[in-house]
Design a protein around this motif. Structure first.
Motif, mmCIF file in Angstrom:
data_model
loop_
_atom_site.group_PDB
_atom_site.id
_atom_site.type_symbol
_atom_site.label_atom_id
_atom_site.label_comp_id
_atom_site.label_asym_id
_atom_site.label_seq_id
_atom_site.Cartn_x
_atom_site.Cartn_y
_atom_site.Cartn_z
ATOM 1 N N ILE A 263 0.838 -1.206 0.000
ATOM 2 C CA ILE A 263 0.000 0.000 0.000
ATOM 3 C C ILE A 263 0.870 1.252 0.000
ATOM 4 O O ILE A 263 0.636 2.194 -0.754
ATOM 5 C CB ILE A 263 -0.950 0.007 1.219
ATOM 6 N N LYS A 264 1.879 1.258 0.843
ATOM 7 C CA LYS A 264 2.723 2.442 0.981
ATOM 8 C C LYS A 264 3.662 2.630 -0.207
ATOM 9 O O LYS A 264 4.041 3.753 -0.526
ATOM 10 C CB LYS A 264 3.525 2.359 2.268
ATOM 11 N N ASN A 265 4.030 1.563 -0.883
ATOM 12 C CA ASN A 265 4.991 1.630 -1.975
ATOM 13 C C ASN A 265 4.457 0.953 -3.233
ATOM 14 O O ASN A 265 4.996 -0.069 -3.660
ATOM 15 C CB ASN A 265 6.305 0.965 -1.557
ATOM 16 N N PRO A 266 3.430 1.505 -3.857
ATOM 17 C CA PRO A 266 2.903 0.870 -5.075
ATOM 18 C C PRO A 266 3.918 0.877 -6.216
ATOM 19 O O PRO A 266 3.813 0.091 -7.142
ATOM 20 C CB PRO A 266 1.669 1.708 -5.410
ATOM 21 N N ASN A 267 4.916 1.739 -6.100
ATOM 22 C CA ASN A 267 5.954 1.789 -7.130
ATOM 23 C C ASN A 267 6.836 0.538 -7.118
ATOM 24 O O ASN A 267 7.589 0.313 -8.062
ATOM 25 C CB ASN A 267 6.800 3.052 -6.976
#
Length: 122
Positions: free
Chosen positions: A81-85
């Motif tokens: 969620i925090k790092n979709p990249n």
């Protein structure tokens, strides 16, 4: 006067985003789209943690809950969620990063068994 304006904006933003956050949590936690069972790998891991608790004489349900929360929701989903990249080829602006941090924190709070108190900043 200024805090009332921010409160109105905060509430309208919450109402706008609520459906998206609800859909995200429904997708993560729901078993409706795959029947009534967890995926086999997750069920195996949770059964393994239950067996380890029995084998080592751990009777506190809070400990087993913490193991399960730390293994899947907090280590996998919060990171995603925090790092979709990590998965998608996208650029996160600072504003999007801050918003995703709030959603991730909400998700972490939902996995906790303790009560959360709000306040202090309004």
């Amino acid at each position: 006067m200024v805090s009332e304006i921010y409160l109105t904006r905060l509430l309208s933003t919450k109402l706008t985003l609520q459906k998206f956050v609800d859909d995200l949590f429904e997708t993560i936690f729901s078993t409706a789209h795959r029947g009534s069972a967890l995926p086999l790998a997750i069920k195996y891991m949770f059964d393994f943690l239950d067996d380890q608790a029995l084998q080592h004489g751990i009777t506190d349900p809070e400990v087993v809950h913490t193991w399960k929360s730390n293994s899947l929701p907090l280590r996998f989903w919060v990171n995603l969620i925090k790092n979709p990249n990590f998965v998608f080829d996208i650029h996160k602006s600072n504003i999007v990063d801050a918003c995703l941090s709030v959603v991730a924190q909400t998700f972490m709070d939902s996995c906790s068994t303790s009560d959360h108190r709000l306040g202090g900043w309004l």
